[in-house]
Enzyme design. Structure first.
Site, short mmCIF file in Angstrom:
data_model
loop_
_atom_site.label_atom_id
_atom_site.label_comp_id
_atom_site.label_asym_id
_atom_site.label_seq_id
_atom_site.Cartn_x
_atom_site.Cartn_y
_atom_site.Cartn_z
N SER A 110 66.50 -49.79 -48.04
CA SER A 110 66.43 -49.22 -46.68
C SER A 110 65.38 -49.96 -45.85
O SER A 110 65.58 -50.18 -44.66
CB SER A 110 66.07 -47.73 -46.75
OG SER A 110 67.08 -47.02 -47.42
N LYS A 130 54.04 -37.57 -40.02
CA LYS A 130 54.71 -38.05 -38.81
C LYS A 130 54.81 -39.59 -38.85
O LYS A 130 53.86 -40.26 -39.20
CB LYS A 130 53.91 -37.60 -37.59
CG LYS A 130 54.74 -37.43 -36.35
CD LYS A 130 53.94 -36.73 -35.28
CE LYS A 130 54.33 -37.12 -33.89
NZ LYS A 130 55.71 -37.24 -33.56
N ARG A 164 67.47 -51.09 -59.53
CA ARG A 164 67.95 -52.40 -59.07
C ARG A 164 67.34 -53.53 -59.87
O ARG A 164 67.98 -54.53 -60.13
CB ARG A 164 67.59 -52.59 -57.58
CG ARG A 164 68.36 -51.73 -56.64
CD ARG A 164 67.75 -51.75 -55.26
NE ARG A 164 66.38 -51.24 -55.30
CZ ARG A 164 65.68 -50.90 -54.24
NH1 ARG A 164 66.18 -51.05 -53.05
NH2 ARG A 164 64.46 -50.42 -54.37
N HIS A 197 72.88 -46.93 -52.37
CA HIS A 197 72.79 -45.48 -52.61
C HIS A 197 74.20 -44.90 -52.82
O HIS A 197 74.41 -44.09 -53.72
CB HIS A 197 72.19 -44.77 -51.39
CG HIS A 197 70.75 -45.08 -51.11
ND1 HIS A 197 70.29 -45.37 -49.85
CD2 HIS A 197 69.66 -45.11 -51.92
CE1 HIS A 197 68.99 -45.57 -49.88
NE2 HIS A 197 68.57 -45.44 -51.13
#
Ligand code: PNS
Length: 164
Positions: free
Chosen positions: A129, A41, A91, A17
């Site tokens: 991530s 959540k 990517r 990033h």
């Protein structure tokens, strides 16, 4: 004056990033890194304030780059902040398939916003991530994959994470 937006979950921001932010920051007059606020959540490891704080810390010395959070549609956010360029990192072909669809849909939703792609540097092309979190969860070293601010947060979250 071209205002570009680099949207993402950034959960957490990693070196791939950061590479895109640095390179996009050189192309556009103003670059906003827009962190997605997902009201679901448990959807993210870090809440939106934590993710924004990590990005802010990392980009604080990069001229012309600012950080914001957004919810809802990216197309609406682009309109709200009067930005005309969406920046995405690519990517691999697998990214392209997803991004192509989003680029077409975003253009239909907001014809004033043009999506542009920057190819991730090969040295970060395998970093995501999701994988960073997975590795960190099991206590292995991710210090070569994320900037120090993200590493600190991961260490807080995962006790016993290797120092690197
Ligand atoms: O880092 P990510 O999770 O790959 O980023 C995805 C993101 C935030 C760019 C994408 O999910 C998004 O734009 N979400 C906002 C909602 C939206 O506009 N959805 C329609 C896209 S066509």
């Amino acid at each position: 004056m071209v205002h570009a937006v680099y949207p993402g979950s950034f959960d957490p921001l990693h070196n791939g990033h950061l590479d895109i932010i640095r390179r996009a920051g050189k192309i556009y007059d103003r670059l906003t890194v827009a962190v997605l606020h997902n009201p679901l959540k448990g959807a993210n490891l870090f809440d939106v304030d934590e993710r924004v704080a990590i990005v802010r810390d990392v980009v604080k010395h990069i001229k012309g780059v600012e950080v914001d959070a957004f919810g809802g549609l990216l197309a609406d956010y682009m309109r709200r902040v009067k930005a005309t360029v969406i920046v995405k990192g690519l990517r691999a072909i697998s990214d392209f398939e997803v991004e192509l669809q989003m680029a077409h849909l975003n253009r239909q939703l907001n014809p004033s916003a043009e999506t542009t792609f920057i190819m991730t540097a090969t040295r970060w092309s395998y970093v995501s991530s999701t994988r960073v979190k997975e590795i960190a969860k099991y206590g292995a070293d991710v210090s070569k994959l994320v900037p120090p601010a993200a590493l600190r947060k991961l260490r807080e979250r995962f006790d016993g994470l290797q120092a690197g």
